[in-house]
Design a protein around this motif. Structure first.
Motif, PDB file in Angstrom:
ATOM      1  N   LEU A  20      30.322  45.513  31.488  1.00 11.31           N
ATOM      2  CA  LEU A  20      30.998  45.544  32.785  1.00 11.31           C
ATOM      3  C   LEU A  20      32.505  45.370  32.648  1.00 11.31           C
ATOM      4  N   ALA A  56      27.586  49.534  28.909  1.00 14.89           N
ATOM      5  CA  ALA A  56      28.106  50.261  30.067  1.00 14.89           C
ATOM      6  C   ALA A  56      27.248  51.485  30.347  1.00 14.89           C
ATOM      7  N   GLU A  81      29.242  44.223  42.052  1.00  9.77           N
ATOM      8  CA  GLU A  81      29.649  45.354  42.869  1.00  9.77           C
ATOM      9  C   GLU A  81      30.479  46.285  41.996  1.00  9.77           C
ATOM     10  N   GLY A  82      29.953  47.479  41.751  1.00  5.44           N
ATOM     11  CA  GLY A  82      30.573  48.400  40.802  1.00  5.44           C
ATOM     12  C   GLY A  82      31.752  49.159  41.380  1.00  5.44           C
ATOM     13  N   TRP A  83      31.953  50.350  40.846  1.00  4.18           N
ATOM     14  CA  TRP A  83      33.111  51.138  41.243  1.00  4.18           C
ATOM     15  C   TRP A  83      33.051  51.521  42.718  1.00  4.18           C
ATOM     16  N   HIS A  84      34.113  51.163  43.449  1.00  3.37           N
ATOM     17  CA  HIS A  84      34.298  51.580  44.833  1.00  3.37           C
ATOM     18  C   HIS A  84      35.714  52.120  44.960  1.00  3.37           C
ATOM     19  N   PRO A  85      35.940  53.115  45.803  1.00  2.98           N
ATOM     20  CA  PRO A  85      37.318  53.595  45.974  1.00  2.98           C
ATOM     21  C   PRO A  85      38.234  52.472  46.445  1.00  2.98           C
ATOM     22  N   GLY A  86      39.370  52.364  45.806  1.00  5.15           N
ATOM     23  CA  GLY A  86      40.380  51.386  46.193  1.00  5.15           C
ATOM     24  C   GLY A  86      41.525  52.080  46.916  1.00  5.15           C
ATOM     25  N   THR A  94      44.393  54.514  47.979  1.00  5.76           N
ATOM     26  CA  THR A  94      44.473  55.955  47.720  1.00  5.76           C
ATOM     27  C   THR A  94      45.655  56.554  48.462  1.00  5.76           C
ATOM     28  N   ALA A 136      46.155  47.368  44.437  1.00  8.72           N
ATOM     29  CA  ALA A 136      44.775  47.268  43.978  1.00  8.72           C
ATOM     30  C   ALA A 136      44.447  45.879  43.445  1.00  8.72           C
ATOM     31  N   PRO A 185      41.762  44.101  37.581  1.00  2.00           N
ATOM     32  CA  PRO A 185      40.448  44.114  36.951  1.00  2.00           C
ATOM     33  C   PRO A 185      40.156  42.780  36.272  1.00  2.00           C
TER      34      PRO A 185
END
Length: 301
Positions: free
Chosen positions: A162, A176, A262-267, A269, A292, A295
């Motif tokens: 992750l 991954a 909670e994985g990849w979500h649009p941040g 843009t 953003a 990480p």
């Protein structure tokens, strides 16, 4: 009193030691009949002298449960197929697959040999895919025959998969990949009555004892936060009919803590509606990065 897995048949890979052993014993304690798979290799994947799968199966039977041992290599088509066959031939059904087998060959990337890369990807990622494929083929056939199963797959990722982990490029990539495989399998297999989830566990095992030797020592008394048995209750629940409706999820499990990842979500843009120059693209990227969320830190960085 019946356990939550009463009547279910459960396969656990890499179940001779550590987390896999804890999972197998926990499923058996909840009434499951267990196929205990372990190739009996060392920490680096080389063959060992004993048969830990048979020992765990004996332990389950001694406690009044039902279990059989399987020593096949689940990273081969033959081994994975025989694993599913062992459940069907021994108990006439298969309800849950727990993919857990793995080992380490840690190196910094510039020192990582191709063989070490291939070996770790083979056991962790291919060793998840092949049992999943053969179990899913059985459940699809059952569903098409009008016997839609209440089937469960629990895959084993890692915090390294992750967030990444220094010195574990091969392991991190494999873990991954297991998350990606879990998401695809959950989407593809739902129509056949199969739920697929993954865990990212933290516990004291052969694979972690060198990395966390100081922080993961068993306490003299009280709650052993790093015992692998702490992870197993979530795995058993995910592998049971009680987890109905939960699929395509990744959970961290450590000590008494459970976290839904909670994985990849649009941040942030920005859309110009036209092509940017490289300088414009860079300026936009920097503005978005400032908005953003940072990480998580790579382990060991």
């Amino acid at each position: 009193m019946s356990g939550i897995c009463e009547g279910r048949v459960v396969v656990v890979t890499g179940a001779g030691r550590g987390l896999g052993r804890a999972h197998a014993l926990a499923f058996a304690a909840e009434g499951a009949r267990v196929v205990v798979n372990d190739l009996g290799v060392g920490l680096d994947g080389t063959p060992g002298p004993d048969s830990p799968a048979a020992q765990v199966a004996d332990e389950i039977r001694a406690a009044g449960g039902e279990a059989v041992a399987h020593g096949g290599d689940i990273a081969t088509t033959e081994g994975a197929a025989s694993l599913v066959a062992a459940a069907l031939e021994s108990y006439g059904r298969l309800d849950t697959l727990v993919n857990n087998a793995g080992f380490l060959r840690d190196r910094m990337l510039v020192n990582l040999d191709e063989d070490d890369w291939d070996a770790v990807l083979r056991v962790h990622l291919k060793g998840h895919f092949l049992p999943l494929k053969h179990a899913a083929a059985h459940w699809r056939a059952e569903a098409k025959a009008g016997r839609t199963p209440v089937a469960r797959i629990v895959n084993t990722s890692s915090g390294a998969g992750l967030l990444g982990s220094v010195g574990q490029g091969n392991y991190s990539a494999a873990k991954a990949g297991i998350v990606g495989l879990t998401l695809v399998a959950a989407a593809e297999l739902a129509r056949y009555g199969v739920q697929v989830n993954a865990i990212a566990p933290a516990a004291r095992t052969r694979m972690t004892e060198r990395t966390f030797a100081e922080t993961m020592a068993a306490p003299a008394g009280g709650f052993d936060a790093m015992a692998p048995e702490n992870v197993s209750p979530l795995v058993v629940w995910l592998g049971s009919a009680a987890s109905a409706g939960v699929t395509g999820r990744v959970f961290e499990a450590e000590a008494g803590r459970i976290t839904v990842m909670e994985g990849w979500h649009p941040g942030p843009t920005a859309d110009k509606g036209a092509r940017r120059s490289p300088a414009e693209a860079g300026e936009t990227a920097l503005k978005l990065l400032a908005q953003a969320r940072a990480p998580g830190a790579v382990y060991g960085a």
